[in-house]
Motif scaffolding. Sequence first.
Motif, PDB file in Angstrom:
ATOM      1  N   PRO A   1       0.555  -1.287   0.021  1.00 29.74           N
ATOM      2  CA  PRO A   1       0.042  -0.049   0.086  1.00 29.74           C
ATOM      3  C   PRO A   1       0.768   1.154   0.011  1.00 29.74           C
ATOM      4  O   PRO A   1       0.295   2.312   0.384  1.00 29.74           O
ATOM      5  CB  PRO A   1      -0.801  -0.093   1.443  1.00 29.74           C
ATOM      6  N   GLU A   2       1.969   0.987  -0.719  1.00 30.02           N
ATOM      7  CA  GLU A   2       2.892   2.409  -0.501  1.00 30.02           C
ATOM      8  C   GLU A   2       2.198   3.551  -1.488  1.00 30.02           C
ATOM      9  O   GLU A   2       1.717   3.291  -2.609  1.00 30.02           O
ATOM     10  CB  GLU A   2       4.245   2.035  -1.130  1.00 30.02           C
ATOM     11  N   PRO A   3       2.184   4.604  -0.916  1.00 29.84           N
ATOM     12  CA  PRO A   3       1.486   5.821  -1.369  1.00 29.84           C
ATOM     13  C   PRO A   3       2.182   6.126  -2.858  1.00 29.84           C
ATOM     14  O   PRO A   3       3.762   6.316  -2.936  1.00 29.84           O
ATOM     15  CB  PRO A   3       1.646   7.033  -0.571  1.00 29.84           C
ATOM     16  N   THR A   4       1.650   6.626  -3.944  1.00 32.87           N
ATOM     17  CA  THR A   4       2.459   7.023  -5.063  1.00 32.87           C
ATOM     18  C   THR A   4       2.988   8.441  -4.901  1.00 32.87           C
ATOM     19  O   THR A   4       4.089   8.613  -5.755  1.00 32.87           O
ATOM     20  CB  THR A   4       1.475   7.024  -6.258  1.00 32.87           C
ATOM     21  N   ARG A   5       2.394   9.265  -4.217  1.00 27.53           N
ATOM     22  CA  ARG A   5       2.900  10.670  -4.048  1.00 27.53           C
ATOM     23  C   ARG A   5       2.934  10.857  -2.721  1.00 27.53           C
ATOM     24  O   ARG A   5       1.936  10.754  -1.982  1.00 27.53           O
ATOM     25  CB  ARG A   5       2.309  11.467  -4.627  1.00 27.53           C
TER      26      ARG A   5
END
Length: 56
Positions: A23-27
């Motif tokens: 679930p790593e954020p894209t920004r």
Amino acid sequence: MATFVCRVQFLDDTDPFNSTNFPEPTRPPSYTFREDIPLINQIAGIHRLLKAPHKV
């Protein structure tokens, strides 16, 4: 009360061979750090902001 703003994000390195980005954020979102509060006391707020799946 001095503050500084920077982008924060986490790296899910529990399984380095997993190719998914969840679930790593894209920004990375921005977080305002306060210099008069110890960093250890601000970690919980960063954890909530990121919705990180790991325990603090």
